[in-house]
Design an enzyme around this catalytic site. Structure first.
Site, short mmCIF file in Angstrom:
data_model
loop_
_atom_site.label_atom_id
_atom_site.label_comp_id
_atom_site.label_asym_id
_atom_site.label_seq_id
_atom_site.Cartn_x
_atom_site.Cartn_y
_atom_site.Cartn_z
N GLU A 194 5.29 -1.17 -13.34
CA GLU A 194 4.81 -1.15 -12.04
C GLU A 194 4.75 -2.67 -11.57
O GLU A 194 4.14 -3.48 -12.06
CB GLU A 194 3.42 -0.55 -11.67
N GLY A 195 5.48 -2.93 -10.41
CA GLY A 195 5.37 -4.18 -9.62
C GLY A 195 4.27 -4.48 -9.01
O GLY A 195 3.22 -3.54 -9.12
N ALA A 196 4.22 -5.54 -8.30
CA ALA A 196 3.08 -5.93 -7.57
C ALA A 196 3.58 -6.11 -6.06
O ALA A 196 4.36 -7.09 -5.69
CB ALA A 196 2.24 -7.33 -8.01
N GLY A 197 3.15 -5.23 -5.27
CA GLY A 197 3.35 -5.16 -3.95
C GLY A 197 5.00 -4.78 -3.80
O GLY A 197 5.49 -3.99 -4.49
N ASP A 238 0.83 -1.12 0.06
CA ASP A 238 -0.13 0.04 0.19
C ASP A 238 0.81 1.44 -0.02
O ASP A 238 0.43 2.11 0.59
CB ASP A 238 -0.85 -0.19 1.16
N GLY A 273 1.50 3.16 -2.38
CA GLY A 273 0.81 4.04 -3.33
C GLY A 273 1.46 4.05 -4.87
O GLY A 273 1.73 5.20 -5.42
N LYS A 274 2.13 2.99 -5.17
CA LYS A 274 2.98 2.72 -6.32
C LYS A 274 2.13 3.17 -7.48
O LYS A 274 2.65 3.80 -8.35
CB LYS A 274 3.30 1.23 -6.66
N LYS A 311 1.92 -2.84 -16.14
CA LYS A 311 1.71 -3.78 -14.92
C LYS A 311 2.34 -5.04 -14.97
O LYS A 311 2.41 -5.72 -15.99
CB LYS A 311 0.31 -3.75 -14.55
N THR A 359 -2.80 -8.69 -9.93
CA THR A 359 -3.72 -9.68 -9.31
C THR A 359 -5.12 -9.04 -8.87
O THR A 359 -5.04 -7.74 -8.75
CB THR A 359 -3.09 -10.27 -8.19
#
Length: 215
Positions: free
Chosen positions: A115-118, A13, A15-16, A38, A42
């Site tokens: 942009e990564g995930a997490g 969280d 804010g990416k 992305k 998910t």
């Protein structure tokens, strides 16, 4: 070919998505042709909600590369880590598909922001993490931090891992959205800035303004 950057942050969280869209808009205002991608999405089915956030901030609306899934080639239905989401959906994560999408975008634009995930240690498989993807593809990193309580710990752990893997830290985006306690926020900003100056000399820290609720 475009310059490609990977955008990650200190946690899920951070804010990416907001920072990626804001950064893309900033680069566009400098005259560059910019698109975001992305890495793995998910919690969605047809389209990436994070890409939609990017486009709103960029002011472009959905692009042709969004509609044909080039900007989000891997989407899983359950909102969790990629390795668990892939297991739930009974599918493998095809990194080659992601690489091919990035390459296609890099032929059309000046800058590609992935942009990564997490965070960086989010698992793609049991023994391959997001940071391993960044390192193996030799991607410069744009790293999102913020000033909430506990973020110094998360930031320094991530920065230690970045340094250990020899990843180029291109820029640090300080997300002011979480600056709810002025004393903690000021101390966190100052501490991270001093750490960056010592360990990543020449790396710029950019404050991202507080505009709207973030993803």
């Amino acid at each position: 070919m475009a310059q490609t950057y990977f955008i990650s942050g200190i946690d899920t969280d951070a804010g990416k998505s907001f920072c990626a869209g804001w950064w893309a808009r900033k680069l566009m205002d400098e005259g560059k042709r910019v698109i975001t991608q992305k890495f793995i999405q998910t919690g969605n089915r047809e389209f990436s909600e994070d890409i939609e956030v990017h486009r709103k901030l960029m002011g472009t609306g959905m692009l042709p590369e969004d509609l044909d899934h080039t900007t989000a080639p891997v989407i899983f239905s359950y909102p969790c880590s990629p390795q668990l989401a892939a297991r739930i959906d009974g599918r493998d994560i095809d990194l080659n598909l992601i690489d091919e999408a990035t390459h296609k975008l890099s032929e059309r634009y000046d800058v590609v922001l992935v942009e990564g995930a997490g965070g960086l240690m989010v698992p793609v498989t049991d023994d391959f993490f997001t940071i391993d993807y960044v390192s193996s593809r030799n991607l410069p990193l744009v790293f999102v931090v913020h000033g909430a309580l506990g973020s110094i710990n998360h930031a320094i752990l991530s920065l230690e891992a970045i340094k250990a893997r020899g990843i180029k830290l291109a820029c640090v985006l300080y997300n002011t959205f979480y600056d709810t306690d002025p004393m903690i926020a000021a101390d966190t900003h100052g501490f991270i800035e001093r750490y960056i100056t010592r360990h990543f000399p020449g790396t710029e820290i950019v404050d991202v303004p507080k505009l709207t609720p973030q993803t």
